[in-house]
Design an enzyme around this catalytic site. Structure first.
Site, PDB file in Angstrom:
ATOM      1  N   THR A 157       0.841  -1.198   0.000  1.00 27.42           N
ATOM      2  CA  THR A 157       0.000   0.000   0.000  1.00 27.42           C
ATOM      3  C   THR A 157       0.873   1.244   0.000  1.00 27.42           C
ATOM      4  O   THR A 157       1.873   1.313   0.718  1.00 27.42           O
ATOM      5  CB  THR A 157      -0.946   0.020   1.219  1.00 27.42           C
ATOM      6  OG1 THR A 157      -1.900  -1.034   1.081  1.00 27.42           O
ATOM      7  CG2 THR A 157      -1.702   1.340   1.314  1.00 27.42           C
ATOM      8  N   PHE A 194       1.016   5.147   0.900  1.00 27.52           N
ATOM      9  CA  PHE A 194       0.423   6.186   1.729  1.00 27.52           C
ATOM     10  C   PHE A 194       1.004   7.537   1.321  1.00 27.52           C
ATOM     11  O   PHE A 194       2.158   7.613   0.881  1.00 27.52           O
ATOM     12  CB  PHE A 194       0.750   5.961   3.217  1.00 27.52           C
ATOM     13  CG  PHE A 194       0.135   4.725   3.813  1.00 27.52           C
ATOM     14  CD1 PHE A 194      -1.006   4.809   4.602  1.00 27.52           C
ATOM     15  CD2 PHE A 194       0.704   3.474   3.616  1.00 27.52           C
ATOM     16  CE1 PHE A 194      -1.569   3.685   5.175  1.00 27.52           C
ATOM     17  CE2 PHE A 194       0.145   2.330   4.176  1.00 27.52           C
ATOM     18  CZ  PHE A 194      -1.004   2.443   4.958  1.00 27.52           C
TER      19      PHE A 194
END
Length: 302
Positions: free
Chosen positions: A196, A198
């Protein structure tokens, strides 16, 4: 107490969230807001990306962004996209509307665990929609119904609070320790390279001096004019000026479906003549172009 805590987190998470909020309130400039209960992936990202910061849990993405705008936190860290499940819902709307600047990015490998109060079998598993999507095959193969929750660690706290042995949660392994659950299976994500990205946001953009000598990313949004080949012309300047565009996504601005916005990342930053020329050409063929931030690369592209 932050009003969002009262209306949001399950009981087992509320006390932990309150402790973190109290610590952040004592030194808001050091606070970094994140969406989710203590133990969520965003909590982990906050502590890894900013080890000296004070993590501030917030119920929603809007709450996390508002914490920065209101001065209750110096920064916020928000997941923007996942390698397996795509972009995080609504984030492309929230970032421009927030008025905050992107000042950094952080890439974090994501590993999920199945946890519960009992040993199973399990009728359903709660988690954030992103985590459910990333573990879709695991759940389907076992006949476990995925049920959406506002965040991963919050799902773990909810399952602990319910105490129903037929219910499980998919969350980071640390959530099992925080909320007294038993880990049934580790690494239940469908892809071993689950990652992921961010972004870190603050009230003000990074000054040019803080960017000097680094490999940079610039994120911006634009809406092309409603004429034939406008997108082709808007993007042509990046090719002719040798500016690498690493991300381009479209989204609808409103329910009329008449205004398509584009969200883009490029390598480089304003001040570089090639970037300046490319952005100027894009702006010429656009109704609107707005830079959301220039910041150091968290991971090399290409």
């Amino acid at each position: 107490m932050n009003p969002s805590l009262n209306r949001s987190f399950p009981g087992p998470a509320l006390a932990l969230a309150q402790q973190l909020q109290d610590a952040a309130a004592a030194d808001p400039a050091r606070a970094i807001a994140f969406q989710g209960s203590p133990g969520a992936n965003s909590h982990r990202a906050a502590t890894e990306a900013r080890p000296a910061a004070l993590p501030l849990p917030c119920f929603s993405f809007e709450d996390a962004l508002d914490a920065v705008k209101d001065g209750r936190a110096g920064e916020a860290i928000i997941p923007i996209e996942n390698s397996q499940h795509g972009r995080v819902a609504d984030i492309h709307f929230l970032l421009p509307e927030s008025g905050l600047a992107i000042v950094g990015e952080y890439f974090m490998p994501i590993h999920h665990a199945l946890m519960a109060t009992g040993d199973g079998p399990f009728a359903a598993a709660y988690s954030h929609p992103q985590a459910l999507g990333q573990s879709r095959r695991f759940l389907r193969d076992r006949g476990i119904v995925p049920l959406s929750h506002v965040d991963t660690a919050g799902a773990a706290a909810f399952v602990a609070e319910r105490g129903d042995p037929a219910l499980a949660a998919i969350a980071p392994a640390i959530a099992a320790d925080l909320y007294g659950l038993k880990i049934i299976a580790h690494n239940v994500e469908d892809s071993a390279d689950n990652m992921t990205r961010f972004v870190i946001l603050a009230r003000d953009p990074l000054p040019p001096a803080a960017l000097a000598g680094q490999s940079l990313v610039t994120t911006f949004i634009f809406e092309v004019k409603n004429i034939p080949a406008a997108l082709y012309k808007a993007l042509g300047g990046f090719a002719t000026n040798g500016v690498n565009m690493t991300k381009l996504e479209s989204y609808q601005q409103n329910a009329s479906f008449s205004a398509t916005m584009f969200y883009a990342d490029i390598i480089g930053a304003p001040g570089d003549p090639a970037v300046d020329r490319a952005l100027e050409e894009c702006a010429f063929h656009s109704k609107e172009l707005r830079i959301l931030g220039s910041y150091p690369q968290g991971r090399a592209r290409g």
